[in-house]
Motif scaffolding. Structure first.
Motif, PDB file in Angstrom:
ATOM      1  N   LEU A 404       0.804  -1.216   0.000  1.00 28.80           N
ATOM      2  CA  LEU A 404       0.000   0.000   0.000  1.00 28.80           C
ATOM      3  C   LEU A 404       0.842   1.274   0.000  1.00 28.80           C
ATOM      4  O   LEU A 404       0.407   2.305  -0.516  1.00 28.80           O
ATOM      5  CB  LEU A 404      -0.931   0.012   1.213  1.00 28.80           C
ATOM      6  CG  LEU A 404      -2.040  -1.042   1.228  1.00 28.80           C
ATOM      7  CD1 LEU A 404      -2.785  -0.999   2.550  1.00 28.80           C
ATOM      8  CD2 LEU A 404      -2.996  -0.826   0.078  1.00 28.80           C
ATOM      9  N   GLN A 405       2.037   1.218   0.594  1.00 26.34           N
ATOM     10  CA  GLN A 405       2.855   2.418   0.706  1.00 26.34           C
ATOM     11  C   GLN A 405       3.828   2.585  -0.456  1.00 26.34           C
ATOM     12  O   GLN A 405       4.499   3.605  -0.555  1.00 26.34           O
ATOM     13  CB  GLN A 405       3.638   2.382   2.024  1.00 26.34           C
ATOM     14  CG  GLN A 405       2.781   2.226   3.263  1.00 26.34           C
ATOM     15  CD  GLN A 405       1.708   3.287   3.365  1.00 26.34           C
ATOM     16  OE1 GLN A 405       1.961   4.463   3.100  1.00 26.34           O
ATOM     17  NE2 GLN A 405       0.495   2.898   3.742  1.00 26.34           N
ATOM     18  N   LYS A 406       3.925   1.586  -1.328  1.00 25.92           N
ATOM     19  CA  LYS A 406       4.873   1.643  -2.421  1.00 25.92           C
ATOM     20  C   LYS A 406       4.499   2.735  -3.411  1.00 25.92           C
ATOM     21  O   LYS A 406       3.393   2.753  -3.950  1.00 25.92           O
ATOM     22  CB  LYS A 406       4.930   0.300  -3.152  1.00 25.92           C
ATOM     23  CG  LYS A 406       5.850   0.291  -4.375  1.00 25.92           C
ATOM     24  CD  LYS A 406       7.299   0.523  -3.989  1.00 25.92           C
ATOM     25  CE  LYS A 406       8.185   0.578  -5.228  1.00 25.92           C
ATOM     26  NZ  LYS A 406       9.601   0.776  -4.849  1.00 25.92           N
ATOM     27  N   GLU A 407       5.414   3.648  -3.661  1.00 22.97           N
ATOM     28  CA  GLU A 407       5.176   4.728  -4.601  1.00 22.97           C
ATOM     29  C   GLU A 407       5.685   4.338  -5.991  1.00 22.97           C
ATOM     30  O   GLU A 407       6.814   3.867  -6.136  1.00 22.97           O
ATOM     31  CB  GLU A 407       5.858   6.009  -4.138  1.00 22.97           C
ATOM     32  CG  GLU A 407       5.239   6.587  -2.865  1.00 22.97           C
ATOM     33  CD  GLU A 407       5.901   7.886  -2.428  1.00 22.97           C
ATOM     34  OE1 GLU A 407       7.076   8.104  -2.811  1.00 22.97           O
ATOM     35  OE2 GLU A 407       5.250   8.665  -1.712  1.00 22.97           O
ATOM     36  N   VAL A 408       4.840   4.527  -6.974  1.00 25.12           N
ATOM     37  CA  VAL A 408       5.197   4.302  -8.374  1.00 25.12           C
ATOM     38  C   VAL A 408       5.098   5.649  -9.072  1.00 25.12           C
ATOM     39  O   VAL A 408       4.122   6.386  -8.888  1.00 25.12           O
ATOM     40  CB  VAL A 408       4.263   3.270  -9.021  1.00 25.12           C
ATOM     41  CG1 VAL A 408       4.548   3.135 -10.503  1.00 25.12           C
ATOM     42  CG2 VAL A 408       4.401   1.926  -8.329  1.00 25.12           C
ATOM     43  N   TYR A 409       6.087   5.957  -9.878  1.00 24.60           N
ATOM     44  CA  TYR A 409       6.179   7.288 -10.466  1.00 24.60           C
ATOM     45  C   TYR A 409       5.658   7.303 -11.902  1.00 24.60           C
ATOM     46  O   TYR A 409       5.937   6.402 -12.689  1.00 24.60           O
ATOM     47  CB  TYR A 409       7.632   7.779 -10.427  1.00 24.60           C
ATOM     48  CG  TYR A 409       8.097   8.071  -9.017  1.00 24.60           C
ATOM     49  CD1 TYR A 409       8.037   9.359  -8.502  1.00 24.60           C
ATOM     50  CD2 TYR A 409       8.558   7.044  -8.197  1.00 24.60           C
ATOM     51  CE1 TYR A 409       8.442   9.631  -7.197  1.00 24.60           C
ATOM     52  CE2 TYR A 409       8.964   7.301  -6.900  1.00 24.60           C
ATOM     53  CZ  TYR A 409       8.894   8.593  -6.403  1.00 24.60           C
ATOM     54  OH  TYR A 409       9.286   8.854  -5.110  1.00 24.60           O
ATOM     55  N   SER A 410       4.909   8.355 -12.206  1.00 24.86           N
ATOM     56  CA  SER A 410       4.452   8.564 -13.579  1.00 24.86           C
ATOM     57  C   SER A 410       5.594   9.140 -14.404  1.00 24.86           C
ATOM     58  O   SER A 410       6.681   9.431 -13.881  1.00 24.86           O
ATOM     59  CB  SER A 410       3.266   9.527 -13.590  1.00 24.86           C
ATOM     60  OG  SER A 410       3.702  10.840 -13.249  1.00 24.86           O
ATOM     61  N   ASN A 411       5.342   9.344 -15.688  1.00 29.79           N
ATOM     62  CA  ASN A 411       6.396   9.902 -16.545  1.00 29.79           C
ATOM     63  C   ASN A 411       6.738  11.342 -16.215  1.00 29.79           C
ATOM     64  O   ASN A 411       7.778  11.853 -16.634  1.00 29.79           O
ATOM     65  CB  ASN A 411       5.994   9.791 -18.020  1.00 29.79           C
ATOM     66  CG  ASN A 411       4.734  10.586 -18.333  1.00 29.79           C
ATOM     67  OD1 ASN A 411       3.854  10.737 -17.497  1.00 29.79           O
ATOM     68  ND2 ASN A 411       4.642  11.093 -19.550  1.00 29.79           N
ATOM     69  N   THR A 412       5.884  12.014 -15.445  1.00 31.01           N
ATOM     70  CA  THR A 412       6.186  13.378 -15.019  1.00 31.01           C
ATOM     71  C   THR A 412       6.891  13.412 -13.676  1.00 31.01           C
ATOM     72  O   THR A 412       7.145  14.486 -13.131  1.00 31.01           O
ATOM     73  CB  THR A 412       4.890  14.203 -14.931  1.00 31.01           C
ATOM     74  OG1 THR A 412       4.002  13.590 -13.975  1.00 31.01           O
ATOM     75  CG2 THR A 412       4.203  14.284 -16.284  1.00 31.01           C
ATOM     76  N   GLY A 413       7.193  12.227 -13.121  1.00 30.12           N
ATOM     77  CA  GLY A 413       7.921  12.154 -11.864  1.00 30.12           C
ATOM     78  C   GLY A 413       7.067  12.268 -10.625  1.00 30.12           C
ATOM     79  O   GLY A 413       7.587  12.416  -9.518  1.00 30.12           O
ATOM     80  N   ARG A 414       5.746  12.163 -10.771  1.00 31.09           N
ATOM     81  CA  ARG A 414       4.864  12.276  -9.608  1.00 31.09           C
ATOM     82  C   ARG A 414       4.619  10.893  -9.009  1.00 31.09           C
ATOM     83  O   ARG A 414       4.371   9.926  -9.738  1.00 31.09           O
ATOM     84  CB  ARG A 414       3.535  12.911 -10.011  1.00 31.09           C
ATOM     85  CG  ARG A 414       3.689  14.323 -10.548  1.00 31.09           C
ATOM     86  CD  ARG A 414       2.352  14.933 -10.879  1.00 31.09           C
ATOM     87  NE  ARG A 414       1.498  15.020  -9.708  1.00 31.09           N
ATOM     88  CZ  ARG A 414       0.226  15.414  -9.726  1.00 31.09           C
ATOM     89  NH1 ARG A 414      -0.331  15.735 -10.880  1.00 31.09           N
ATOM     90  NH2 ARG A 414      -0.477  15.474  -8.620  1.00 31.09           N
ATOM     91  N   PRO A 415       4.661  10.785  -7.674  1.00 29.03           N
ATOM     92  CA  PRO A 415       4.471   9.481  -7.032  1.00 29.03           C
ATOM     93  C   PRO A 415       2.993   9.165  -6.801  1.00 29.03           C
ATOM     94  O   PRO A 415       2.203  10.047  -6.448  1.00 29.03           O
ATOM     95  CB  PRO A 415       5.188   9.667  -5.694  1.00 29.03           C
ATOM     96  CG  PRO A 415       5.022  11.132  -5.379  1.00 29.03           C
ATOM     97  CD  PRO A 415       5.039  11.837  -6.714  1.00 29.03           C
TER      98      PRO A 415
END
Length: 431
Positions: A404-415
């Motif tokens: 649940l806490q794992k951050e995945v980043y979009s191509n704009t660098g947002r988590p």
């Protein structure tokens, strides 16, 4: 040497050409176009300690009336003409439209305290599926895409997620290979997935070799571009599926006629049966949509019709999964974008009501016969254990062991996370 016209096409036109080429040469119609967001994200592996492995997600499009289904208010003016049935669990009642589910509430956790911030259909559906409010700059993944991205597939040939009879929102900012495969009509199964009549394995292999030859220069230049890699993956998976025995998973004609009748011979019932077949063959997430719940007028007649369809298919699914020893590893979810107003309007209908509504969860380690949360005697306010949409989705993700806490980043660098700050309701689980 004159450059091949194929290698002068831009990327989008090349993908369109290849999709048409696949259809014309092999009869393949499986390849969704890659979307315009990020690819190549380094994705983690989820926890293996959870009991649930799969999800069958039944979406009631339009806004299911909670008071006329799973949160009846006997004796209140807001109840209208609908009577209440006692279920096989002492403190859980359902409406008269759900007699079969009344016999199966011991398998289900009823969440009567959902609340949403979105009161329009498109925004409400998006929020329910993704835990995020719609934004013009990015598209968020639904739970099915998150499952494949964070925890992988169980069957290397079949798609990890399938959407039956509903709107397919794709994989959001995740790699397009995590997109659910859309199925329009469960009776027809997966269309355009067989080789053309008279084609042999030799013909198919010859076609693939020709495709590779035509693409030689293109791959030398673009082989490391994430979108190209994703498309190549989808293409290979489509060919593998076309030539695999696993295609039979999509063929509900293989099911016993009596079982098909038990689910209901309408599209939703057959879609739910197809969902069970797909889960049984290793698909991780299947969403089946039942529309028609937007009951601004003639609420009681229309809810009776929709609830009867749901009652038959859902009760059959729960019993069938239990009989096959699949219920303990499969989360069954009944969700909707929002509820309906407790007050009855002048058209004998109920309007949009995101303030307080109901969903169901069963299987996958959920404590059956559980009632979580409550609304007041009129159904107007949540008075106990309010649960937000991110909380609800975090509960599903927790049941699957997703991080649940794992951050995945979009191509704009947002988590982003799977349930956007949601907190799972651990009391709903056996342990």
């Amino acid at each position: 040497m004159k450059q091949s016209p194929l290698n002068t096409l831009d990327e989008l036109n090349r993908r369109r050409f290849m999709a048409r080429f696949a259809r014309s040469m092999f009869g393949v119609g499986l390849l969704p176009f890659a979307n315009q967001n990020a690819f190549g994200i380094d994705l983690p592996t989820g926890s293996k300690s959870a009991q649930a492995k799969n999800v069958i997600y039944l979406f009631m499009a339009g806004g299911m009336s909670q008071i006329d289904t799973f949160d009846p208010k006997p004796g209140a003016a807001t109840q209208g003409p609908v009577e209440t049935l006692r279920s096989n669990v002492d403190d859980i009642s359902v409406s008269q439209y759900l007699p079969l589910m009344a016999l199966n509430m011991d398998k289900v956790a009823v969440v009567r305290s959902l609340t949403s911030t979105q009161g329009a259909h498109e925004q409400g559906r998006y929020f329910m599926r993704t835990s995020y409010s719609p934004r013009g700059t990015i598209t968020h993944p639904g739970l099915g895409s998150w499952i494949i991205a964070l925890d992988g597939k169980h069957n290397g040939t079949l798609p990890g997620a399938v959407n039956i009879g509903g709107v397919n929102s794709g994989a959001g900012f995740l790699d397009p290979s995590f997109s659910p495969l859309p199925i329009g009509d469960p009776e027809k199964g997966l269309q355009n997935a067989s080789p053309l009549a008279g084609s042999s394995v030799v013909d198919i292999n010859d076609g693939l070799e020709l495709s590779e030859f035509l693409d030689t220069n293109f791959h030398k230049t673009y082989s490391k571009v994430p979108r190209v890699q994703s498309y190549d993956t989808l293409y290979r998976e489509a060919i593998n599926l076309m030539m695999s025995r696993d295609l039979e998973a999509f063929n509900i004609a293989r099911e016993d006629a009596r079982l098909r009748e038990r689910y209901g011979r309408d599209k939703f019932g057959q879609g739910v049966l197809l969902a069970r077949r797909l889960i049984e063959h290793g698909v991780r997430f299947v969403e089946v949509t039942l529309g028609g719940w937007d009951t601004h007028d003639s609420n009681f007649d229309r809810v009776e019709d929709r609830a009867t369809v749901l009652d038959q298919a859902l009760s059959a699914l729960l019993e069938d999964l239990e009989e096959r020893d699949l219920l303990d590893e499969t989360l069954v979810v009944v969700a909707t974008e929002f509820g309906r107003t407790p007050t009855i309007n002048t058209n004998d209908g109920r309007d949009h009501y995101p303030k307080a509504f109901t969903s169901l969860i069963a299987g996958g380690g959920i404590k059956g016969g559980t009632l979580y949360g409550a609304t007041d005697p009129t159904g107007s306010e949540v008075i106990e254990n309010e649960i937000t949409i991110p909380d609800f989705n975090a509960t599903l993700a927790h049941g699957l062991g997703l991080p649940l806490q794992k951050e995945v980043y979009s191509n704009t660098g947002r988590p982003f996370t799977v349930a956007h700050k949601g907190r799972p309701i651990r009391e709903l689980f056996e342990s």
